[in-house]
Write a protein that holds these residues in place. Structure first.
Motif, mmCIF file in Angstrom:
data_model
loop_
_atom_site.group_PDB
_atom_site.id
_atom_site.type_symbol
_atom_site.label_atom_id
_atom_site.label_comp_id
_atom_site.label_asym_id
_atom_site.label_seq_id
_atom_site.Cartn_x
_atom_site.Cartn_y
_atom_site.Cartn_z
ATOM 1 N N LYS A 40 1.603 3.778 2.056
ATOM 2 C CA LYS A 40 1.163 5.113 2.480
ATOM 3 C C LYS A 40 1.287 5.321 3.988
ATOM 4 O O LYS A 40 1.432 6.456 4.445
ATOM 5 N N HIS A 41 1.214 4.251 4.742
ATOM 6 C CA HIS A 41 1.281 4.350 6.201
ATOM 7 C C HIS A 41 2.611 3.792 6.709
ATOM 8 O O HIS A 41 3.115 2.794 6.179
ATOM 9 N N LYS A 100 -7.487 -0.018 12.615
ATOM 10 C CA LYS A 100 -8.090 1.302 12.450
ATOM 11 C C LYS A 100 -7.677 1.959 11.132
ATOM 12 O O LYS A 100 -8.275 2.962 10.736
ATOM 13 N N LEU A 101 -6.663 1.393 10.478
ATOM 14 C CA LEU A 101 -6.236 1.915 9.173
ATOM 15 C C LEU A 101 -7.086 1.234 8.105
ATOM 16 O O LEU A 101 -6.669 0.287 7.448
ATOM 17 N N THR A 102 -8.299 1.740 7.933
ATOM 18 C CA THR A 102 -9.301 1.035 7.128
ATOM 19 C C THR A 102 -9.079 1.158 5.625
ATOM 20 O O THR A 102 -9.756 0.471 4.850
ATOM 21 N N ASP A 103 -8.185 2.031 5.203
ATOM 22 C CA ASP A 103 -7.967 2.186 3.759
ATOM 23 C C ASP A 103 -7.004 1.143 3.200
ATOM 24 O O ASP A 103 -6.844 1.034 1.980
ATOM 25 N N ILE A 104 -6.364 0.372 4.068
ATOM 26 C CA ILE A 104 -5.377 -0.604 3.607
ATOM 27 C C ILE A 104 -6.083 -1.884 3.167
ATOM 28 O O ILE A 104 -6.851 -2.474 3.920
ATOM 29 N N LYS A 105 -5.802 -2.296 1.941
ATOM 30 C CA LYS A 105 -6.398 -3.520 1.392
ATOM 31 C C LYS A 105 -5.323 -4.307 0.667
ATOM 32 O O LYS A 105 -4.254 -3.776 0.340
ATOM 33 N N GLY A 140 1.057 10.409 8.348
ATOM 34 C CA GLY A 140 0.832 9.006 8.036
ATOM 35 C C GLY A 140 1.581 7.989 8.876
ATOM 36 O O GLY A 140 1.624 6.813 8.505
ATOM 37 N N HIS A 195 0.828 -1.207 0.000
ATOM 38 C CA HIS A 195 0.000 0.000 0.000
ATOM 39 C C HIS A 195 0.862 1.256 0.000
ATOM 40 O O HIS A 195 0.536 2.257 -0.662
#
Length: 291
Positions: A56-57, A265-270, A176, A54
């Motif tokens: 970004k984090h 809690k980092l819900t954008d990670i897929k 981030g 991903h």
């Protein structure tokens, strides 16, 4: 095994360390704790791969605790299943001459995690408001304006240093980085046993230092300053967790579980998806490779 709730260990209001137990009462034997840790290790490993892709984090894990509190072994066990490219451990020791030529946070900036990666600070930027509180004479080596002698170090100086740490962590969080800070809360009696074990165990006695005994004499001072540091810097974006550490195996399970729960809690990670061009031509590529 009893379910572990991270909020039971999170510092959300002022604490008194003397009132917090150093061992968690839980009905679990060594095999159960090992099995639970293995499950979380595997989940964390998969999560790390997703975060790496991903990109970004970043995640910064901060570990603090008195000597023998189990920081090294916790790092070894909790992050055992991580891909080595995705996690870096930094152990901060006494600042060297080059580091002393910069502000107290400089060397920590240099060690921050890249996007998609985890960094573990084994001892952290908090040493600058812990060891230096117990030994303020160490600050004289920083060659700070207006600090010529220990008597020049005022309460305002420490308040400003705490503010700097809070600003530092807030800046990281806004860009981030997930920050999780763990204090391994060990009893003085348990430390005595572990230090004695080091002396009696031929494989471990190289770890023993007479300095450990000198610092042990300042135990109450350290507890006072740990408590103050935790209370002044536990924020929503950079929380402290006080971990009962007399039982090393249980402490590892608790820390691993907290990390896992916080990462949810980092819900954008897929899971990463295949590039559309590659996906459209996957049969062609397979054919080419099969030949």
């Amino acid at each position: 095994m009893k379910s572990i709730n991270p909020d039971d260990f999170r510092v959300i209001e002022p604490i008194s360390l003397s009132k917090i137990p150093t061992e968690l009462t839980i009905d679990a034997d060594a095999d159960e704790k090992e099995e639970e840790l293995l499950k979380i290790q595997q989940k964390l490993s998969h999560r790390q791969d997703m975060m790496y892709a991903h990109n970004k984090h970043a995640v910064l894990i901060c570990l603090q605790g008195m000597d023998t509190s189990g920081k090294d072994s916790l790092i070894r066990e909790v992050f055992k299943e991580f891909n080595s490219r995705g996690v870096v451990v930094h152990s901060f020791k006494t600042p060297n001459s080059s580091e002393l030529e910069h502000d107290f946070l400089w060397r920590h900036y240099l060690a921050l995690p890249e996007k998609g990666k985890f960094t573990v600070f084994n001892r952290t930027h908090y040493e600058n408001v812990l060891v230096t509180r117990v030994h303020p004479e160490y600050l004289l080596s920083e060659n700070l304006p207006g600090i010529e002698k220990v008597e020049d170090i005022t309460d305002t100086f420490w308040d400003n240093r705490f503010k700097s740490i809070n600003h530092f962590e807030k800046h990281l969080a806004h860009n981030g980085t997930t920050i999780l800070k763990f204090y391994l809360h060990m009893s003085k009696e348990e430390q005595r046993k572990r230090l004695l074990h080091r002396l009696e165990n031929g494989e471990d006695n190289w770890k023993f230092s007479t300095g450990d005994l000198k610092e042990r004499e300042r135990w109450e001072d350290y507890m006072k300053y740990y408590e103050e540091a935790i209370n002044k810097t536990s924020k929503d974006h950079a929380p402290w967790f006080v971990i009962p550490a007399d039982d090393k195996e249980m402490a590892r399970v608790i820390v691993a579980k907290i990390i896992w729960e916080e990462l949810q809690k980092l819900t954008d990670i897929k899971d990463p998806e295949l590039d559309s061009t590659v996906k459209a031509n996957i049969d062609l590529y397979k054919e080419q490779l099969s030949k």
